[in-house]
Design a protein around this motif. Structure first.
Motif, PDB file in Angstrom:
ATOM      1  N   THR A   1       5.794  25.871 -22.148  1.00 54.26           N
ATOM      2  CA  THR A   1       5.279  24.822 -22.980  1.00 54.26           C
ATOM      3  C   THR A   1       5.530  25.342 -24.607  1.00 54.26           C
ATOM      4  N   MET A   2       5.059  26.569 -24.920  1.00 55.22           N
ATOM      5  CA  MET A   2       5.593  27.381 -26.153  1.00 55.22           C
ATOM      6  C   MET A   2       6.988  27.308 -26.377  1.00 55.22           C
ATOM      7  N   GLU A   3       7.558  27.726 -25.460  1.00 54.43           N
ATOM      8  CA  GLU A   3       9.010  27.694 -25.751  1.00 54.43           C
ATOM      9  C   GLU A   3       9.774  26.169 -26.174  1.00 54.43           C
ATOM     10  N   LEU A   4       9.447  25.328 -25.398  1.00 54.41           N
ATOM     11  CA  LEU A   4       9.893  24.016 -25.474  1.00 54.41           C
ATOM     12  C   LEU A   4       9.219  23.453 -26.628  1.00 54.41           C
ATOM     13  N   HIS A   5       7.994  23.722 -26.938  1.00 52.14           N
ATOM     14  CA  HIS A   5       7.536  22.992 -28.312  1.00 52.14           C
ATOM     15  C   HIS A   5       8.154  23.576 -29.456  1.00 52.14           C
ATOM     16  N   TYR A   6       8.254  25.018 -29.598  1.00 53.00           N
ATOM     17  CA  TYR A   6       8.861  25.540 -30.811  1.00 53.00           C
ATOM     18  C   TYR A   6      10.438  25.276 -30.741  1.00 53.00           C
TER      19      TYR A   6
ATOM     20  N   ILE B   1      -8.195  21.336 -25.226  1.00 52.81           N
ATOM     21  CA  ILE B   1      -9.052  21.459 -26.728  1.00 52.81           C
ATOM     22  C   ILE B   1     -10.097  22.752 -26.519  1.00 52.81           C
ATOM     23  N   GLU B   2     -10.880  22.592 -25.479  1.00 50.18           N
ATOM     24  CA  GLU B   2     -11.958  23.842 -25.386  1.00 50.18           C
ATOM     25  C   GLU B   2     -11.396  25.047 -25.201  1.00 50.18           C
ATOM     26  N   ASN B   3     -10.109  25.198 -24.504  1.00 50.40           N
ATOM     27  CA  ASN B   3      -9.435  26.498 -24.486  1.00 50.40           C
ATOM     28  C   ASN B   3      -8.940  26.958 -25.545  1.00 50.40           C
ATOM     29  N   TRP B   4      -8.273  26.018 -26.516  1.00 49.87           N
ATOM     30  CA  TRP B   4      -7.587  26.274 -27.603  1.00 49.87           C
ATOM     31  C   TRP B   4      -8.500  27.138 -28.612  1.00 49.87           C
TER      32      TRP B   4
ATOM     33  N   ARG C   1       0.379  29.318 -36.990  1.00 51.24           N
ATOM     34  CA  ARG C   1      -0.290  30.571 -37.661  1.00 51.24           C
ATOM     35  C   ARG C   1      -1.691  30.119 -37.565  1.00 51.24           C
ATOM     36  N   CYS C   2      -2.078  29.268 -37.017  1.00 51.53           N
ATOM     37  CA  CYS C   2      -3.613  28.734 -36.656  1.00 51.53           C
ATOM     38  C   CYS C   2      -3.994  29.465 -35.206  1.00 51.53           C
ATOM     39  N   MET C   3      -3.058  30.186 -34.758  1.00 46.30           N
ATOM     40  CA  MET C   3      -3.222  30.651 -33.501  1.00 46.30           C
ATOM     41  C   MET C   3      -2.747  32.184 -33.372  1.00 46.30           C
ATOM     42  N   LYS C   4      -3.559  32.894 -32.540  1.00 41.83           N
ATOM     43  CA  LYS C   4      -2.790  34.231 -32.385  1.00 41.83           C
ATOM     44  C   LYS C   4      -3.615  34.943 -31.016  1.00 41.83           C
ATOM     45  N   PRO C   5      -2.852  35.724 -30.571  1.00 44.38           N
ATOM     46  CA  PRO C   5      -3.516  36.624 -29.153  1.00 44.38           C
ATOM     47  C   PRO C   5      -4.614  37.252 -29.778  1.00 44.38           C
TER      48      PRO C   5
ATOM     49  N   GLU D   1      -0.751  32.755 -23.336  1.00 42.89           N
ATOM     50  CA  GLU D   1      -1.075  32.782 -22.110  1.00 42.89           C
ATOM     51  C   GLU D   1      -2.595  33.449 -21.872  1.00 42.89           C
ATOM     52  N   PRO D   2      -3.249  32.738 -21.100  1.00 41.09           N
ATOM     53  CA  PRO D   2      -3.206  31.683 -20.247  1.00 41.09           C
ATOM     54  C   PRO D   2      -3.492  30.311 -21.068  1.00 41.09           C
ATOM     55  N   VAL D   3      -3.943  30.375 -22.269  1.00 39.09           N
ATOM     56  CA  VAL D   3      -4.323  29.123 -22.955  1.00 39.09           C
ATOM     57  C   VAL D   3      -3.281  28.252 -22.954  1.00 39.09           C
TER      58      VAL D   3
END
Length: 245
Positions: A66-71, A226-229, A126-130, A59-61
Motif C-alpha cells: 500500500t505504501m509503495e503504490l500510494h507514494y 483509523i484506530e491503528n493509524w 510527515r504526519c507518520m513515523k515508525p 508495518e503492520p499499520v
C-alpha cells in the motif's frame, strides 16, 4: 602514475560525485518542502519530496505494498499533473503551494484536484513515523486539553470526522485564524488552505481516508484503519507545526 596517486584521484572523484548526489537530493527535498519556522516545512513546493522512511517502515499499520503504490503511483501522479496545470495556467511556481491553494477558486479543476492532492500527501507522509509516541506533549498537549477537554476526546472526535467523511477525502486538525485548534474534514483532495473550503485554517495533522490508502489491508474496515493509524502519528512533527503559529 603511481598506484597511490591513482587511488587518491579515484577517491576524490568518488567523493565529489557523492557530494553532488547529496546536494541534488537536498535541493530536491528543499524545493519540495521548504524549511519553515520550527525546523519543519510550512511551505510546500511543487516537486514530490522523498519519503522520510522506507515503504515497510510503518508495518503492520500500513502494509508495504500500500505504501509503495500510494507514494510511487497515486501521489506521484498528483505531482506530475500539478506541474502540467501550473504550466498551462501560468501559475507562479516560485511561490509556495500554500499561497497558490489560497486562490484555488481562480484556477481549474485540474489545479484544485492535483494541487490539493500533492499538498495533502506531502503533509500526510510527515504526519507518520515508525516508533511514534502514544500522544503529544508540551504546548500541543495543553492546547488539545483546552480545545477538546482531553487527548482521548480529541482522538474520538478526529476519528469520527474521518469515519464520517462520505466517500473519499481527508480528516484534519487545523489551526484557525484566531489560533484555535479545530477538527474538520474535506472531500476528495480539497483541504482547509483552499479559499473554497467550508472550514479554513492551517493543517497540522492530516489523515487520508481514500480507499487506496488502506483497502489492501483493511478492505471496507475504515474504522480499524483509523484506530491503528493513531499508533504511527508523528506527534513531534505535529507539535512543531503547531508551535510555528
Amino acid at each position: 602514475m603511481s598506484s597511490s596517486n591513482q587511488s587518491r584521484r579515484k577517491f576524490i572523484k568518488q567523493t565529489s560525485q557523492a557530494g553532488l548526489l547529496m546536494a541534488g537530493a537536498s535541493a530536491l527535498h528543499l524545493n519540495a518542502w521548504a524549511i519553515g519556522d520550527g525546523g519543519y516545512g510550512l511551505q510546500t513546493g511543487f516537486e514530490q519530496s522523498p519519503l522520510p522512511y522506507g515503504y515497510a517502515a510503518l508495518e503492520p499499520v500500513i502494509d508495504t505494498m500500500t505504501m509503495e503504490l500510494h507514494y510511487s503511483k497515486h501521489a506521484a501522479a498528483y505531482a506530475k499533473n500539478l506541474k502540467e496545470a501550473i504550466a498551462a495556467e501560468n501559475i507562479n511556481s516560485q511561490q509556495s503551494l500554500e499561497a497558490a491553494l489560497a486562490s484555488t477558486s481562480k484556477y481549474s479543476a485540474k489545479f484544485r484536484n492535483n494541487g490539493g492532492g500533492h499538498f495533502n500527501h506531502e503533509l500526510f507522509w510527515r504526519c507518520m513515523k515508525p516508533g511514534a509516541a502514544a500522544k503529544p506533549e508540551g504546548a500541543l498537549a495543553k492546547a488539545m486539553d483546552s480545545s477538546f477537554n482531553s487527548f482521548e476526546t480529541f482522538k474520538t472526535q478526529f476519528a469520527d470526522a474521518a469515519k464520517g467523511r462520505f466517500g473519499s477525502g481527508w480528516a484534519w486538525l487545523i489551526v484557525t485564524a484566531d489560533k484555535k485548534l479545530k477538527i474538520t474534514s474535506t472531500p476528495n483532495q480539497d483541504n482547509p488552505l483552499m479559499d473554497i473550503a467550508e472550514v479554513k485554517g492551517t493543517p497540522i495533522l492530516a489523515l487520508d481516508v481514500w480507499e487506496h490508502a488502506y483497502y489492501l489491508k483493511y478492505q471496507n474496515r475504515r474504522p480499524e484503519y483509523i484506530e491503528n493509524w493513531f499508533k504511527i502519528v508523528n506527534w513531534d512533527f505535529v507539535a512543531e507545526r503547531f508551535s510555528a503559529h
